[in-house]
Design a protein around this motif. Structure first.
Motif: not given
Length: 220
Positions: A116-120
């Protein structure tokens, strides 16, 4: 035991008779001791004996019942201990499975948070890139709009270009710098490897060169 009881009855009866004689001698009063007293004494003993036997039998029954229940309870406890041991093994196995499952859930949660952090971060990068692309698009459209008159003018000039003009240009040993730059650009557009003046002259030797310029896809 029975002969002793019989002797006891006899001794008690005789003791009462002896005491009655002493009582008469001392206070001058009679206390009659008859065979009926002896029989009543025996009957009273029998009554008490029967009552005690009944009480003992009841107590024995209760004791037997209690012992039976204790034995039954002991058997049930033994069975429950066996079942408890079996269920303990099952519970321990399930607990181990739960621990593994919890570890997997924790790892998956950590991976999900990381993704999720990478996607954000990717979303933020794409937003910035989209903004840059939008700016570049506006700039490109503005540049294209400003270049359109020159492109149309060049197309008009190309339509007026004759084969003799191409022959004249090819005859130059050393072209004018502007002519050289234009020929170099044409080489690049036509994907000619040699963009030098020699390569440009070789390109212009093609009989279909002029037609290829006129029909060149300017929108591509």
């Amino acid at each position: 035991l029975r002969p002793k009881i019989v002797d006891h009855f006899k001794n008690v009866h005789m003791a009462v008779r002896h005491s009655s004689a002493e009582y008469l001698s001392s206070v001058r009063r009679y206390n009659y001791v008859s065979p009926k007293n002896y029989l009543d004494f025996i009957q009273n003993y029998k009554s008490q004996l029967g009552s005690k036997r009944t009480d003992n039998e009841e107590m024995t029954k209760r004791l037997d019942g209690g012992l039976s229940k204790l034995i039954q309870a002991a058997d049930e406890v033994a069975k429950m201990q066996v079942e408890l041991a079996e269920k303990t093994v099952v519970v321990e196995a399930k607990s181990a499975e739960c621990e593994v499952m919890l570890a997997d859930i924790a790892k998956n949660t950590e991976d999900a948070v990381e993704k999720q952090t990478v996607a954000q971060a990717k979303d933020e990068e794409l937003a910035i890139l989209s903004e840059k692309i939008a700016i570049q698009k506006v700039e490109a459209e503005a540049g294209l709009a400003s270049a359109m008159p020159a492109l149309e003018e060049a197309a008009e000039a190309l339509n007026n270009l004759k084969k003799d003009d191409i022959t004249e240009i090819r005859s130059f040993a050393k072209p004018h710098p502007l002519v050289g730059q234009v020929c170099e650009c044409v080489c690049i557009f036509k994907k000619v490897d040699d963009v030098s003046w020699k390569g440009a002259k070789a390109m212009m030797q093609d009989s279909g060169f002029l037609a290829s310029l006129v029909n060149f896809n300017k929108d591509g």
